[in-house]
Design an enzyme around this catalytic site. Structure first.
Site, PDB file in Angstrom:
ATOM      1  N   ASP A 185       0.813  -1.225   0.000  1.00 53.65           N
ATOM      2  CA  ASP A 185       0.000   0.000   0.000  1.00 53.65           C
ATOM      3  C   ASP A 185       0.842   1.269   0.000  1.00 53.65           C
ATOM      4  O   ASP A 185       0.487   2.265   0.623  1.00 53.65           O
ATOM      5  CB  ASP A 185      -0.967   0.007   1.204  1.00 53.65           C
ATOM      6  CG  ASP A 185      -1.732  -1.296   1.304  1.00 53.65           C
ATOM      7  OD1 ASP A 185      -2.305  -1.698   0.290  1.00 53.65           O
ATOM      8  OD2 ASP A 185      -1.721  -1.926   2.382  1.00 53.65           O
ATOM      9  N   LYS A 236       1.985   2.631  -5.083  1.00 50.49           N
ATOM     10  CA  LYS A 236       2.720   2.290  -6.311  1.00 50.49           C
ATOM     11  C   LYS A 236       1.921   2.702  -7.542  1.00 50.49           C
ATOM     12  O   LYS A 236       2.484   3.064  -8.566  1.00 50.49           O
ATOM     13  CB  LYS A 236       2.966   0.770  -6.377  1.00 50.49           C
ATOM     14  CG  LYS A 236       3.790   0.227  -5.233  1.00 50.49           C
ATOM     15  CD  LYS A 236       3.989  -1.278  -5.353  1.00 50.49           C
ATOM     16  CE  LYS A 236       2.807  -2.113  -4.911  1.00 50.49           C
ATOM     17  NZ  LYS A 236       2.513  -2.124  -3.482  1.00 50.49           N
ATOM     18  N   GLY A 238      -4.739  -4.126  -3.889  1.00 46.69           N
ATOM     19  CA  GLY A 238      -5.879  -3.246  -4.147  1.00 46.69           C
ATOM     20  C   GLY A 238      -5.399  -1.900  -4.619  1.00 46.69           C
ATOM     21  O   GLY A 238      -4.482  -1.337  -4.046  1.00 46.69           O
ATOM     22  N   HIS A 239      -5.980  -1.418  -5.688  1.00 48.28           N
ATOM     23  CA  HIS A 239      -5.644  -0.061  -6.089  1.00 48.28           C
ATOM     24  C   HIS A 239      -6.848   0.633  -6.687  1.00 48.28           C
ATOM     25  O   HIS A 239      -7.693   0.018  -7.318  1.00 48.28           O
ATOM     26  CB  HIS A 239      -4.436  -0.014  -7.030  1.00 48.28           C
ATOM     27  CG  HIS A 239      -4.315  -1.189  -7.930  1.00 48.28           C
ATOM     28  ND1 HIS A 239      -3.468  -2.231  -7.671  1.00 48.28           N
ATOM     29  CD2 HIS A 239      -4.957  -1.508  -9.061  1.00 48.28           C
ATOM     30  CE1 HIS A 239      -3.585  -3.130  -8.621  1.00 48.28           C
ATOM     31  NE2 HIS A 239      -4.480  -2.728  -9.477  1.00 48.28           N
ATOM     32  N   GLN A 256       1.756  -6.125  -3.526  1.00 47.97           N
ATOM     33  CA  GLN A 256       2.214  -6.187  -2.132  1.00 47.97           C
ATOM     34  C   GLN A 256       3.570  -5.483  -1.965  1.00 47.97           C
ATOM     35  O   GLN A 256       4.092  -4.930  -2.919  1.00 47.97           O
ATOM     36  CB  GLN A 256       2.317  -7.633  -1.605  1.00 47.97           C
ATOM     37  CG  GLN A 256       0.986  -8.318  -1.378  1.00 47.97           C
ATOM     38  CD  GLN A 256       0.395  -8.898  -2.636  1.00 47.97           C
ATOM     39  OE1 GLN A 256       1.069  -9.601  -3.361  1.00 47.97           O
ATOM     40  NE2 GLN A 256      -0.849  -8.610  -2.899  1.00 47.97           N
TER      41      GLN A 256
HETATM   42  P1  IMP Z   1      -2.586 -12.914   1.780  1.00 48.61           P
HETATM   43  O1  IMP Z   1      -1.759 -12.294   0.694  1.00 48.61           O
HETATM   44  O2  IMP Z   1      -4.058 -12.668   1.595  1.00 48.61           O
HETATM   45  O3  IMP Z   1      -2.264 -14.348   2.000  1.00 48.61           O
HETATM   46  O4  IMP Z   1      -2.223 -12.175   3.159  1.00 48.61           O
HETATM   47  C1  IMP Z   1      -0.943 -12.301   3.756  1.00 48.61           C
HETATM   48  C2  IMP Z   1      -0.519 -10.992   4.376  1.00 48.61           C
HETATM   49  O5  IMP Z   1      -0.235 -10.046   3.361  1.00 48.61           O
HETATM   50  C3  IMP Z   1      -1.569 -10.332   5.270  1.00 48.61           C
HETATM   51  O6  IMP Z   1      -0.922  -9.657   6.314  1.00 48.61           O
HETATM   52  C4  IMP Z   1      -2.235  -9.332   4.350  1.00 48.61           C
HETATM   53  O7  IMP Z   1      -2.843  -8.275   5.050  1.00 48.61           O
HETATM   54  C5  IMP Z   1      -1.023  -8.883   3.567  1.00 48.61           C
HETATM   55  N1  IMP Z   1      -1.359  -8.348   2.233  1.00 48.61           N
HETATM   56  C6  IMP Z   1      -1.716  -9.040   1.148  1.00 48.61           C
HETATM   57  N2  IMP Z   1      -1.910  -8.226   0.105  1.00 48.61           N
HETATM   58  C7  IMP Z   1      -1.648  -6.982   0.527  1.00 48.61           C
HETATM   59  C8  IMP Z   1      -1.633  -5.701  -0.112  1.00 48.61           C
HETATM   60  O8  IMP Z   1      -1.880  -5.535  -1.303  1.00 48.61           O
HETATM   61  N3  IMP Z   1      -1.305  -4.655   0.691  1.00 48.61           N
HETATM   62  C9  IMP Z   1      -0.966  -4.807   1.993  1.00 48.61           C
HETATM   63  N4  IMP Z   1      -0.961  -5.968   2.622  1.00 48.61           N
HETATM   64  C10 IMP Z   1      -1.293  -7.054   1.901  1.00 48.61           C
END
Ligand code: IMP
Length: 432
Positions: free
Chosen positions: A13, A16, A40-41, A228
């Site tokens: 977040d 980017k 998410g964007h 991420q």
């Molecule tokens: P997962 O990717 O859903 O398996 O989540 C694993 C970890 O990555 C968790 O702490 C999520 O909150 C974090 N996470 C996954 N995608 C994002 C993102 O796009 N931004 C911030 N944190 C993320």
């Protein structure tokens, strides 16, 4: 070919999307190489807002071909929903969006597996609940995974699901400690549903690695968009509180098939502070109550998850962590985002080291057990009260803000190429 990669150097977040938007017209292709609909964007085109989580941000540029690489995990309904939202909004992507036939497919049982794993106290990671981890588990486990290309072969898909679904049902029932807690799935029903998606997805599916090779040979310019942040990288992040893919630029090669030598510029994106969603260590976290600085940053920075709506954890900028990820990413420069959010704070803290069990450290440890015990060592800098959202050059910034930018750059050891002072495209200071 001089390719570029835009990568977040914190826990995700980092905004980017704004950087991709600023430099997007320099490229012919934008590639996502990792993750799935957990990113998410929000993109705004001609006053219309689009919320995307699977498609790359670059998809909105009419001149750009968007590639969802083999390293991504795809939930077909989400893919189709995002495509529809864009088409309905007048963004015609039908001829310029491609999806790798080698990308892996997320099924409803992946989300159920994740729900069960996350519902126990032990081992909870705080995931986005999109089935990302279980799908990657199947990918590396090799026995139960299904790739996008397989969706396009109806008899084969039915047969695969007949093998996989009963196994998953048994596994989840056992996992849930008896049938009560676990949903069970029907292979035929899933096959019927996914074959309908498959027909709508078919026009987009291709061998994206070959497409990228041919495009590069033809002189096309490629931008990689990491999903991420680097601290969520499965190998180098704060394991096990990470995502299940390689979010660092190291994931580009395997996740797209295009060798890394094609990429000559790596832009590391950081916020002027730090945020994190989900569980896991966060040394500079400001857990200081509803009247505290942490809550203020959350409110002013609108720090709520795009995918899940969860309030993000907030804290001071951690130069130790960013120095670590910048080195792993091979970043050439950093872009400092959301500096305006810090306006009005009387003083600012920068984490320049850690105290671990009485020992002073200036290097990061991604070991969650150790990082949990690291106490931040801060340098305190004066804040500024002025509104900086209309500043367009470094010279327009108040002296204290300039000093903050310089100190971040010094501590990370990289030049700051962009300072962002607001969400708008024009609210940008281009340093070089
Ligand atoms: P997962 O990717 O859903 O398996 O989540 C694993 C970890 O990555 C968790 O702490 C999520 O909150 C974090 N996470 C996954 N995608 C994002 C993102 O796009 N931004 C911030 N944190 C993320």
């Amino acid at each position: 070919m001089a390719g570029t990669c835009v990568v977040g150097l914190q826990w995700g977040d980092e905004a980017k999307g704004k950087i991709v938007d600023l430099i997007g017209d320099e490229f012919d292709m934008v590639v996502r190489y990792n993750g799935g609909a957990n990113a998410g964007h929000t993109v705004v085109v001609e006053g219309k807002t689009f919320k995307l989580s699977l498609l790359p941000t670059g998809v909105i540029r009419p001149s750009v071909t968007s590639v969802i690489g083999n390293g991504v995990v795809v939930y077909p309904p989400r893919f189709l929903e995002e495509v529809k939202t864009l088409l309905d909004g007048g963004v015609d992507i039908s001829k310029r969006l491609v999806l790798s036939d080698h990308a892996h497919v997320i099924f409803p049982y992946h989300m159920e597996e994740e729900r069960l794993a996350e519902s126990g106290g032990e081992g909870k990671i705080g995931t986005t609940g999109r089935g990302i981890g279980p799908c990657y588990q199947d990918k590396v486990g090799r026995r139960f995974a299904i790739r996008v290309g397989e969706l396009l072969r109806p008899d084969h898909l039915r047969e695969r699901l007949r093998q996989v679904v009963p196994f998953k049902n048994r596994l989840m029932t056992a996992f849930a400690d008896g049938a009560a807690g676990a949903k069970v799935f029907d292979a035929t029903a899933i096959a019927d549903e996914y074959l309908k998606y498959a027909e709508r997805i078919r026009p987009y599916v291709t061998d994206t690695a070959r497409l990228l090779h041919d495009s590069v040979k033809a002189g096309k310019r490629v931008l990689f968009e990491a999903a991420q942040g680097s601290l969520l990288d499965v190998d180098h992040g704060t394991y096990p509180f990470v995502t299940s893919s390689s979010s660092l630029p190291s994931g580009m090669w395997s996740g797209s098939g295009l060798p890394a030598k094609n990429v000559t510029r790596i832009i590391g994106v950081v916020k002027a502070y730090t945020t994190r969603v989900g569980r896991g260590p966060f040394p500079t976290e400001l857990d200081d109550g509803m009247d505290g600085t942490g809550e203020r940053i959350r409110k002013v920075g609108k720090e709520y998850g795009t995918v899940t709506g969860r309030p993000r954890r907030t804290g001071w900028f951690d130069a130790v962590a960013v120095r670590y990820t910048a080195a792993l990413a091979g970043a050439d420069e950093i872009t400092l985002m959301l500096l305006d959010v810090l306006s009005g704070l009387p003083e600012l803290k920068l984490c320049v080291g850690y105290d671990l069990d009485g020992e002073r450290r200036t290097h990061f440890t991604s070991d969650a057990h150790d990082l949990e015990r690291c106490k931040p060592v801060y340098e305190t800098l004066p804040g500024w009260t002025e509104d900086i959202t209309t500043c367009r050059t470094l010279a327009d910034l108040p002296a204290a803000a300039r000093r903050y930018v310089d100190r971040v750059s010094e501590m990370v050891g990289l030049p700051v190429s962009v300072v962002s002072v607001g969400p708008g495209r024009e609210q940008t200071i281009r340093v070089r």
